[in-house]
Every structure is written in C-alpha cells, then in structure tokens.
Design an enzyme around this catalytic site. Structure first.
Site, PDB file in Angstrom:
ATOM      1  N   ASP A  29       1.274  -0.845  -0.037  1.00 45.16           N
ATOM      2  CA  ASP A  29       0.064   0.343   0.112  1.00 45.16           C
ATOM      3  C   ASP A  29       0.834   1.129   0.091  1.00 45.16           C
ATOM      4  O   ASP A  29       0.624   2.266  -0.685  1.00 45.16           O
ATOM      5  CB  ASP A  29      -1.172  -0.005   1.066  1.00 45.16           C
ATOM      6  CG  ASP A  29      -1.997  -1.317   1.105  1.00 45.16           C
ATOM      7  OD1 ASP A  29      -2.086  -1.702   0.002  1.00 45.16           O
ATOM      8  OD2 ASP A  29      -2.480  -1.129   2.198  1.00 45.16           O
ATOM      9  N   ASP A  68       3.906   1.114  -9.802  1.00 50.55           N
ATOM     10  CA  ASP A  68       3.018  -0.555  -9.624  1.00 50.55           C
ATOM     11  C   ASP A  68       3.088  -1.636 -10.428  1.00 50.55           C
ATOM     12  O   ASP A  68       2.273  -2.123  -9.790  1.00 50.55           O
ATOM     13  CB  ASP A  68       2.109   0.811 -11.567  1.00 50.55           C
ATOM     14  CG  ASP A  68       0.562  -0.161 -11.856  1.00 50.55           C
ATOM     15  OD1 ASP A  68       0.119   0.210 -10.310  1.00 50.55           O
ATOM     16  OD2 ASP A  68       0.724  -0.124 -12.727  1.00 50.55           O
ATOM     17  N   ASP A  71       4.457  -2.624  -6.959  1.00 50.88           N
ATOM     18  CA  ASP A  71       3.963  -2.908  -5.374  1.00 50.88           C
ATOM     19  C   ASP A  71       2.377  -4.830  -5.369  1.00 50.88           C
ATOM     20  O   ASP A  71       2.691  -5.299  -4.500  1.00 50.88           O
ATOM     21  CB  ASP A  71       2.231  -1.975  -4.958  1.00 50.88           C
ATOM     22  CG  ASP A  71       1.277  -1.258  -6.128  1.00 50.88           C
ATOM     23  OD1 ASP A  71       1.718  -2.641  -7.111  1.00 50.88           O
ATOM     24  OD2 ASP A  71       0.820  -0.965  -6.897  1.00 50.88           O
ATOM     25  N   GLY A  72       2.442  -5.026  -6.496  1.00 50.48           N
ATOM     26  CA  GLY A  72       1.313  -5.843  -6.610  1.00 50.48           C
ATOM     27  C   GLY A  72       2.809  -7.285  -6.028  1.00 50.48           C
ATOM     28  O   GLY A  72       2.348  -8.300  -5.923  1.00 50.48           O
ATOM     29  N   ARG A  76       2.187 -10.389  -3.100  1.00 52.44           N
ATOM     30  CA  ARG A  76       2.704 -11.811  -3.828  1.00 52.44           C
ATOM     31  C   ARG A  76       4.034 -12.263  -2.884  1.00 52.44           C
ATOM     32  O   ARG A  76       3.954 -13.515  -2.373  1.00 52.44           O
ATOM     33  CB  ARG A  76       3.002 -12.065  -5.096  1.00 52.44           C
ATOM     34  CG  ARG A  76       1.457 -11.215  -5.939  1.00 52.44           C
ATOM     35  CD  ARG A  76       1.047 -12.356  -7.338  1.00 52.44           C
ATOM     36  NE  ARG A  76       2.954 -11.754  -7.899  1.00 52.44           N
ATOM     37  CZ  ARG A  76       2.440 -10.030  -8.418  1.00 52.44           C
ATOM     38  NH1 ARG A  76       1.026  -9.470  -8.528  1.00 52.44           N
ATOM     39  NH2 ARG A  76       3.170  -9.306  -9.401  1.00 52.44           N
ATOM     40  N   ASP A  89      -4.686   0.071  -5.515  1.00 52.22           N
ATOM     41  CA  ASP A  89      -3.834  -0.133  -6.343  1.00 52.22           C
ATOM     42  C   ASP A  89      -4.613   0.335  -7.238  1.00 52.22           C
ATOM     43  O   ASP A  89      -4.227   1.631  -8.354  1.00 52.22           O
ATOM     44  CB  ASP A  89      -2.934  -1.856  -6.565  1.00 52.22           C
ATOM     45  CG  ASP A  89      -2.785  -1.265  -8.278  1.00 52.22           C
ATOM     46  OD1 ASP A  89      -1.250  -0.579  -8.327  1.00 52.22           O
ATOM     47  OD2 ASP A  89      -2.618  -2.506  -9.136  1.00 52.22           O
ATOM     48  N   ASP A  93      -4.207   3.991  -9.280  1.00 53.77           N
ATOM     49  CA  ASP A  93      -3.165   4.249 -10.891  1.00 53.77           C
ATOM     50  C   ASP A  93      -4.694   5.077 -11.765  1.00 53.77           C
ATOM     51  O   ASP A  93      -3.653   5.160 -12.705  1.00 53.77           O
ATOM     52  CB  ASP A  93      -3.961   2.712 -11.559  1.00 53.77           C
ATOM     53  CG  ASP A  93      -2.724   2.125 -10.699  1.00 53.77           C
ATOM     54  OD1 ASP A  93      -1.760   2.301 -10.457  1.00 53.77           O
ATOM     55  OD2 ASP A  93      -2.699   0.773 -11.549  1.00 53.77           O
TER      56      ASP A  93
END
Length: 199
Positions: A29, A68, A71-72, A76, A89, A93
């Site tokens: 976050d 961007d 973060d994902g 994971r 997110d 975006d």
C-alpha cells in the site's frame, strides 16, 4: 501493441527490487501511494512544459510505472495480496492516469485533447476490470494498455526535450490525440471481446 505480454519478464526483473522493498519493510500500500506521488510529480512537470521539465516528467512516469509493478509483486511475496489492496492500487492508478493526462493537456493548453484522451484512457481501464466483474478474466490486452501508455508518455517526455514540435503540433498534442483515438478503440475492442465470451 501491448507491453502487458511481457509481465513474466518484468516480474523476473523485479526480483531484486522486491527483496529490497521487503528488507526495508515497505508495504504494497505504501508503494502504491508513493507511485501516485510520482504521477503527481509528472503531471506538475508536464504542466511546466519546458524541455527540462518534460525530462523530469518522463523520469517520474518511469518511476510510477515501475512502482506500480512493484506493489503487486511485494504483496505476492509477502502473501498479503488482498481485495482491499487491489482496490487501492486500481483507484490510485486511475487517478494517476487522470493527473498525468491533465498535466500534459494543461501544459500545452489543449483541454479538448485532454478530455478526449482521458475518457479514452479511463474507458480502456474500465472495460478491462468490468470484464472481471461479470465473471471473465481481467483484460489487459488490446491496442493500448496502461503499460503501453506509460511507456509512450515517458518516451514522449524524453523526446520533447529535443523535439519541440512535429507538423506544427507539440509531441504532447500528438500523444493526447493518440490516446484519444486508440484509447477508445481499445475500449471497444475489450468490450467486443467480453461480449463474445458472454454471448
């Protein structure tokens, strides 16, 4: 044309960055919020519309795009990916897309192109997630996805340092026109693809 087909390569390139983010305690976050801050920085730089500020804006867009992806990947890695994080997110975006396009349009005083471009950008993203909302896979493909847009903004910002105009129009104007046309075509393409799967 879509850079989203290279997600696996991007994920491999992200590995050392993911390890570094985890080592310093960065959460997905926080990374999302920092990415948005760089989008705002890009918009402010593009609003200035000088060669130096276009270069700064291009750099900010590159950092925004990289964060961007990061973060994902961090979510994971930590096993903390969640619906709430995905929502944050996506919201950031979309705001990033809006402020970057607005900065480009305001910098050259072409609000008409800005409106056409931002609606194309937002509808492209909306159709990508709407497919998921009706039970299909999230759609990333099409003529111009978000990764493509960020790459084009970064390239255009960099080129604008050296090339002020082509055919009597700034590179930013050409880019906004491209986003306007191709963005709406991509949205329609995604809609037709989803419609065919549901019919």
């Amino acid at each position: 044309m879509t850079l989203d087909t290279y997600r696996d390569l991007a994920n491999r390139l992200l590995r050392p960055w993911v390890r570094a983010a985890v080592a310093v305690g960065a959460t997905p976050d926080v990374i999302s919020v920092v990415a948005f801050v760089f989008a705002v920085g890009a918009a402010a730089a593009f609003y200035g519309a000088t060669p130096l500020l276009y270069a700064v804006g291009a750099l900010c867009v590159v950092v925004n795009g990289w964060l961007d992806l990061l973060d994902g990947a961090v979510a994971r890695e930590l096993g903390t990916d969640s619906v709430a994080g995905d929502l944050l997110d996506h919201v950031l975006d979309r705001y990033a897309d809006v402020v970057i396009v607005a900065g480009l349009a305001a910098g050259i005083g072409r609000y008409d192109l800005g409106l056409a471009a931002v609606t194309g950008v937002l509808l492209t993203s909306y159709l990508g997630t709407q497919a998921q909302a009706v039970g299909l896979d999230r759609v990333y493909g099409g003529l111009l996805g978000r990764a493509d847009r960020l790459a084009l903004v970064g390239i255009t910002g960099g080129l604008s340092v050296f090339i002020p105009a082509v055919g009597g129009f700034s590179l930013a104007a050409w880019l906004l026109a491209l986003f306007a046309v191709v963005g709406h075509l991509t949205a329609i393409q995604r809609f037709v693809s989803a419609w065919r799967q549901l019919s």
